[in-house]
Enzyme design. Structure first.
Site, short mmCIF file in Angstrom:
data_model
loop_
_atom_site.label_atom_id
_atom_site.label_comp_id
_atom_site.label_asym_id
_atom_site.label_seq_id
_atom_site.Cartn_x
_atom_site.Cartn_y
_atom_site.Cartn_z
N LYS A 16 0.82 -1.22 0.00
CA LYS A 16 0.00 0.00 0.00
C LYS A 16 0.85 1.27 0.00
CE LYS A 16 -2.45 -1.70 3.51
NZ LYS A 16 -2.32 -3.16 3.40
N HIS A 41 4.24 -1.71 6.88
CA HIS A 41 4.53 -1.25 5.53
C HIS A 41 6.05 -1.21 5.36
CE1 HIS A 41 0.42 -0.11 4.95
NE2 HIS A 41 0.45 0.82 5.86
N GLN A 223 -3.84 -3.93 7.40
CA GLN A 223 -4.33 -5.23 6.95
C GLN A 223 -5.05 -5.10 5.60
OE1 GLN A 223 -5.24 -4.39 10.43
NE2 GLN A 223 -3.23 -5.17 10.95
#
Length: 428
Positions: A16, A41, A223
């Site tokens: 992401k 991340h 998540q």
């Protein structure tokens, strides 16, 4: 200017941060609205690699205000450790804001999380043991500790004492563990209170005022869709809402202010922990994906389960999130494969399913129906336009776009910030 929600469209670890980087200096606020330090991340900037667990990735973007909103559960020790680690590497973290309404992970919930998982044995859920689930359970049971409680010692003591009256019974009488002392918990929670105090504010007010001023706010889910407590593969899920609706409840920004939902879909599939995974590969192809994609957890270091991309999952994610744009990441990992299968449906005991089965049991027994596409051998890491991709890589992306029901606006072709093809703008 818009409010944009960024969600994972599979089981997490989709990359992401890649989409956050694409928006770059256009983003004024990056908001973490769910989860805690149970996911991470990895952001690569030049030669530097940063592993973030609790902090929003926007903390690495100069001029961007990172926000930990009310839907997050905060381990204070982890927060301070991450901040200190970044500051030691020259990153300015002074703009971080933390919601006064966010819940704090007390030490007794970390203990409970670990002993409960061990107690479950083969029925374990695959939690990270960081106290996330028990803290969300306390929140829903209205016995949780919030950040604002750190600054009223009397209220904090009352809450901790009341929680331990019950939890110590569980620890001692069910799990045969030592009872946790109130003073021990108080000392840990108060240790970092003054360090955190300048960051604590009404983040919902701050974010709505920013949108009033025409600034851009990015909501970054922890998540992913199939780990959402309501819409995921329950009970093998996280304890919060990782879908786009969670951005509103987890931040105090209403849905009428959300302009765009960006879904991140890895070019193959991975999962960490227990639970059904129809396209999982226990063969040389699974090892190929794991090794080529460096599929080991940012937070846990656990090897990820790997499989082919699942278009049924992608289409489901598009629907429950209202995804307007997809970002496909790690397309480069597939380089060198002669054929690349795509799951286009499931066979469940002789019945074809083109959408997610309504019953968890059916999903558990789903056998993937594959469509095979031709692979490519050319190095794509230097491609910066869609047309530069090999024809077969283009066909793969276009077929996925057709199957998942929303446009593919960007494609990741390498781990670096600049290793991205942008087909359509994510803003405007």
């Amino acid at each position: 200017m818009p409010a944009i929600v960024l969600v994972g469209a599979q089981w997490g670890d989709e990359g992401k941060g890649k989409a956050t980087d694409l928006l770059g200096s256009s983003v004024d606020y990056v908001v973490k609205f769910n989860g805690g330090n149970n996911a991470g991340h990895t952001v690569v900037i030049g030669e530097e690699k940063y592993a973030l667990h609790l902090l929003p990735s926007g903390i690495l973007t100069p001029g961007c205000t990172p926000v930990i909103a009310n839907g997050v559960v905060v381990d204070l020790g982890v927060l301070i450790e991450e901040l200190d680690g970044l500051e030691a590497r020259g990153v300015d973290t002074s703009s971080l804001l933390v919601s006064a309404n966010a819940h704090v992970i007390p030490p007794y919930n970390r203990v409970l999380d670990k002993v409960t998982e061990r107690f479950l044995g083969k029925r374990r859920l695959g939690t990270t043991g960081r106290g996330i689930g028990p803290t969300y359970a306390d929140k829903m049971s209205r016995v949780g500790v919030r950040v604002q409680d750190l600054y009223d010692e009397s209220i904090l003591r009352q809450k901790v004492t009341a929680a331990l009256d019950f939890k110590n019974q569980v620890l001692a009488k069910i799990y045969n563990r030592r009872a946790v002392e109130v003073e021990e918990v108080m000392a840990e929670l108060l240790r970092h209170a003054e360090r955190v105090r300048p960051m604590v504010t009404d983040t919902a007010l701050v974010l709505n005022q920013a949108l009033d001023r025409g600034e851009t706010v990015l909501f970054e889910a922890g998540q992913a869709t199939l780990l959402d407590v309501d819409h995921g593969t329950y009970p093998f899920v996280t304890s919060s809402n990782a879908t786009s609706g969670g951005a509103c409840t987890g931040s105090g920004v209403p849905p009428t202010r959300v302009d765009r939902v960006v879904g991140i879909l890895k070019a193959y599939s991975t999962r960490v922990g227990e639970g059904p995974f129809p396209t999982e590969l226990d063969d040389e192809h699974g090892e190929f994906l794991r090794n080529q994609g460096a599929e080991f957890g940012t937070t846990t270091g656990r090897p990820r389960r790997c499989g082919w991309v699942d278009a049924v999952v992608g289409r489901y994610a598009q629907r429950v999130n209202g995804i307007t744009d997809f970002v496909i990441t790690k397309l480069d990992v597939l380089t060198g494969l002669e054929r690349v299968p795509v799951c286009v449906g499931y066979d469940v005991q002789g019945t074809r399913h083109d959408e997610m089965p309504v019953n968890q049991s059916d999903f558990h027994h789903a056998v993937p129906v594959y469509e095979e596409l031709p692979g490519w051998a050319e190095d794509i890491s230097g491609c910066r336009t869609f047309e530069e991709l090999p024809d077969n890589a283009q066909r793969y992306v276009l077929r996925l776009e057709e199957l998942i029901g929303a446009r593919v606006s960007a494609i990741g072709v390498g781990p670096g910030r600049d290793a991205t093809i942008q087909r359509y703008p994510l803003l405007g």
